[in-house]
Scaffold this motif. Structure first.
Motif, PDB file in Angstrom:
ATOM      1  N   VAL A 137       0.012  -2.901  -4.713  1.00 38.66           N
ATOM      2  CA  VAL A 137       1.343  -2.756  -5.282  1.00 38.66           C
ATOM      3  C   VAL A 137       1.930  -1.495  -4.665  1.00 38.66           C
ATOM      4  N   ASN A 138       2.993  -1.672  -3.901  1.00 41.69           N
ATOM      5  CA  ASN A 138       3.636  -0.560  -3.217  1.00 41.69           C
ATOM      6  C   ASN A 138       4.860  -0.124  -4.017  1.00 41.69           C
ATOM      7  N   ALA A 139       4.837   1.112  -4.474  1.00 39.63           N
ATOM      8  CA  ALA A 139       5.950   1.672  -5.235  1.00 39.63           C
ATOM      9  C   ALA A 139       6.988   2.265  -4.293  1.00 39.63           C
ATOM     10  N   GLN A 140       8.120   2.655  -4.848  1.00 37.39           N
ATOM     11  CA  GLN A 140       9.175   3.273  -4.053  1.00 37.39           C
ATOM     12  C   GLN A 140       8.578   4.431  -3.272  1.00 37.39           C
ATOM     13  N   GLY A 141       8.871   4.464  -1.963  1.00 36.22           N
ATOM     14  CA  GLY A 141       8.373   5.509  -1.071  1.00 36.22           C
ATOM     15  C   GLY A 141       7.128   5.130  -0.297  1.00 36.22           C
ATOM     16  N   ALA A 142       6.432   4.079  -0.714  1.00 40.14           N
ATOM     17  CA  ALA A 142       5.208   3.658  -0.015  1.00 40.14           C
ATOM     18  C   ALA A 142       5.558   3.063   1.344  1.00 40.14           C
ATOM     19  N   VAL A 143       4.726   3.379   2.343  1.00 40.29           N
ATOM     20  CA  VAL A 143       4.905   2.879   3.699  1.00 40.29           C
ATOM     21  C   VAL A 143       3.579   2.307   4.171  1.00 40.29           C
TER      22      VAL A 143
END
Length: 187
Positions: free
Chosen positions: A133-139
């Motif tokens: 699960v990639n949250a805001q800001g994850a790259v």
């Protein structure tokens, strides 16, 4: 589920223009795909979540399917930048890509399930290797082979992610190389 695509050229904000120039600088170095993806990811990260990166139009979704806004396609075919807008429950098929790819979450959360294609005696099967699960800001960045995944918005709010591909998807029509329909081992 397929995406709807906005193919008309959209407004380039000053911040998006800066990101384009930063990516151009990396791509012109001619490094291997995995190194290029890593460096492009480093350039993308500081722009995620910035209110001046995308216009309101570039953040619009489509109730029927996730929506793809083409933000930039390099004239020489070296890379493309798109914004994907996901309303709750929207998802991709299981697929891989034609080139290296970097994704970054601009708003919301993006779910991803990664797979490995395992040969069998009669047919290949997909084996789930990881859920993220990639949250805001994850790259994250990757390069074929080994980039088989499915992406979706599993949350209650709109999610927006930026995807930078090492190809001109306006010419190719898609970043997807192959859609997988093999049996899936979810264990």
């Amino acid at each position: 589920m397929t995406s709807s695509t906005t193919r008309t050229r959209t407004e380039v904000t000053p911040r998006l223009g800066l990101l384009v120039r930063e990516v151009e600088h990396v791509v012109r170095r001619g490094l291997p795909p995995d190194r290029t993806a890593h460096l492009v990811g480093e350039r993308l990260a500081p722009h995620l979540g910035a209110g001046d990166l995308l216009t309101d139009q570039q953040c619009e979704g489509d109730p029927a399917r996730y929506r793809q806004h083409v933000l930039h396609a390099e004239e020489d075919g070296g890379f493309s930048i798109v914004a994907l807008v996901w309303l709750p429950g929207q998802h991709t098929s299981i697929h891989d890509h034609v080139s290296w790819c970097v994704t970054g979450v601009h708003a919301g959360r993006e779910h991803e399930r990664r797979f490995e294609l395992v040969p069998g005696s009669h047919t290949a099967r997909l084996v789930r290797t990881r859920d993220v699960v990639n949250a805001q800001g994850a790259v994250c960045g990757f390069a074929p082979p080994g980039d088989i995944h499915r992406v979706w918005n599993g949350g209650p709010e709109k999610a927006i992610s930026l995807h930078i591909y090492g190809a001109d998807i306006t010419r190719l029509g898609s970043s997807v190389r192959r859609v997988y329909h093999q049996p899936v081992d979810e264990n």
